[in-house]
Design a protein around this motif. Structure first.
Motif, PDB file in Angstrom:
ATOM      1  N   LEU A  72      26.798  24.566 -24.743  1.00  0.00           N
ATOM      2  CA  LEU A  72      27.039  24.869 -26.153  1.00  0.00           C
ATOM      3  C   LEU A  72      28.533  24.903 -26.467  1.00  0.00           C
ATOM      4  O   LEU A  72      28.965  24.414 -27.511  1.00  0.00           O
ATOM      5  N   GLU A  73      29.318  25.461 -25.565  1.00  0.00           N
ATOM      6  CA  GLU A  73      30.769  25.481 -25.771  1.00  0.00           C
ATOM      7  C   GLU A  73      31.325  24.067 -25.816  1.00  0.00           C
ATOM      8  O   GLU A  73      32.182  23.751 -26.649  1.00  0.00           O
ATOM      9  N   GLN A  74      30.835  23.195 -24.944  1.00  0.00           N
ATOM     10  CA  GLN A  74      31.280  21.804 -24.955  1.00  0.00           C
ATOM     11  C   GLN A  74      30.884  21.110 -26.254  1.00  0.00           C
ATOM     12  O   GLN A  74      31.667  20.354 -26.826  1.00  0.00           O
ATOM     13  N   MET A  75      29.661  21.378 -26.728  1.00  0.00           N
ATOM     14  CA  MET A  75      29.216  20.770 -27.985  1.00  0.00           C
ATOM     15  C   MET A  75      30.071  21.257 -29.149  1.00  0.00           C
ATOM     16  O   MET A  75      30.440  20.464 -30.027  1.00  0.00           O
ATOM     17  N   ILE A  76      30.399  22.535 -29.159  1.00  0.00           N
ATOM     18  CA  ILE A  76      31.229  23.086 -30.231  1.00  0.00           C
ATOM     19  C   ILE A  76      32.616  22.472 -30.195  1.00  0.00           C
ATOM     20  O   ILE A  76      33.175  22.098 -31.234  1.00  0.00           O
ATOM     21  N   GLN A  77      33.184  22.338 -29.007  1.00  0.00           N
ATOM     22  CA  GLN A  77      34.507  21.723 -28.879  1.00  0.00           C
ATOM     23  C   GLN A  77      34.482  20.281 -29.377  1.00  0.00           C
ATOM     24  O   GLN A  77      35.395  19.842 -30.078  1.00  0.00           O
ATOM     25  N   GLN A  78      33.435  19.555 -29.019  1.00  0.00           N
ATOM     26  CA  GLN A  78      33.320  18.164 -29.460  1.00  0.00           C
ATOM     27  C   GLN A  78      33.172  18.094 -30.979  1.00  0.00           C
ATOM     28  O   GLN A  78      33.812  17.269 -31.635  1.00  0.00           O
TER      29      GLN A  78
END
Length: 152
Positions: free
Chosen positions: A51-57
């Motif tokens: 989820l953190e990676q998706m938010i960063q993207q």
């Protein structure tokens, strides 16, 4: 003799009944629960990382879009101001349109509730105009949202 007698049995149908001294002792219910909770925590931690990676993207995409929009506004300051003015005017038109739409609903409440035909006529009459008006207003508002940044 059937043709299946020579084929090995699937592991699903095998049962090991030998007394193997090296087998693990059975875990207690508490230990099983602890192991399951550890697996759940590990899964949740992995989900959080994803989820953190998706938010960063998503943030990177939004920043890129905002940057491109600001570049367009800086390159077209007069058009950006015109879009803002047009959006303000169209917003007032939309308000009047919504006012007449709600009056129509209030005047036709009974027939809209009772008649599928009247409801379809209402949607056909107001729906496309409202959808297109909202779309145009959204584009104009986005393009004219803020004044262009001062020249460098």
């Amino acid at each position: 003799m059937s043709s299946y007698e020579h084929e090995p049995l699937s592991p699903v149908f095998r049962i090991d009944v030998s007394a193997d001294a090296e087998t693990e002792p059975r875990k207690s219910k508490d230990q099983i629960m602890i192991d399951l909770l550890r697996h759940l925590i590990a899964g949740q931690q992995q989900q959080n990382r994803l989820l953190e990676q998706m938010i960063q993207q998503q943030n990177a995409v939004n920043e890129q879009r905002a940057s491109e929009l600001q570049q367009w506004k800086d390159a077209n300051p007069e058009l950006a101001r015109s879009c803002r003015s047009a959006a303000e005017t169209l917003s007032r038109v939309q308000t009047r349109f919504l006012d007449s739409l709600t009056e129509e609903i209030a005047d036709s409440e009974d027939s809209l509730e009772e008649s599928e035909f009247m409801l379809n006529e209402f949607v056909d009459r107001f729906g496309p105009r409202l959808a297109h008006l909202n779309g145009v207003l959204q584009v104009l508002a986005q393009l004219g949202h803020a004044e262009p940044s001062p020249a460098n």
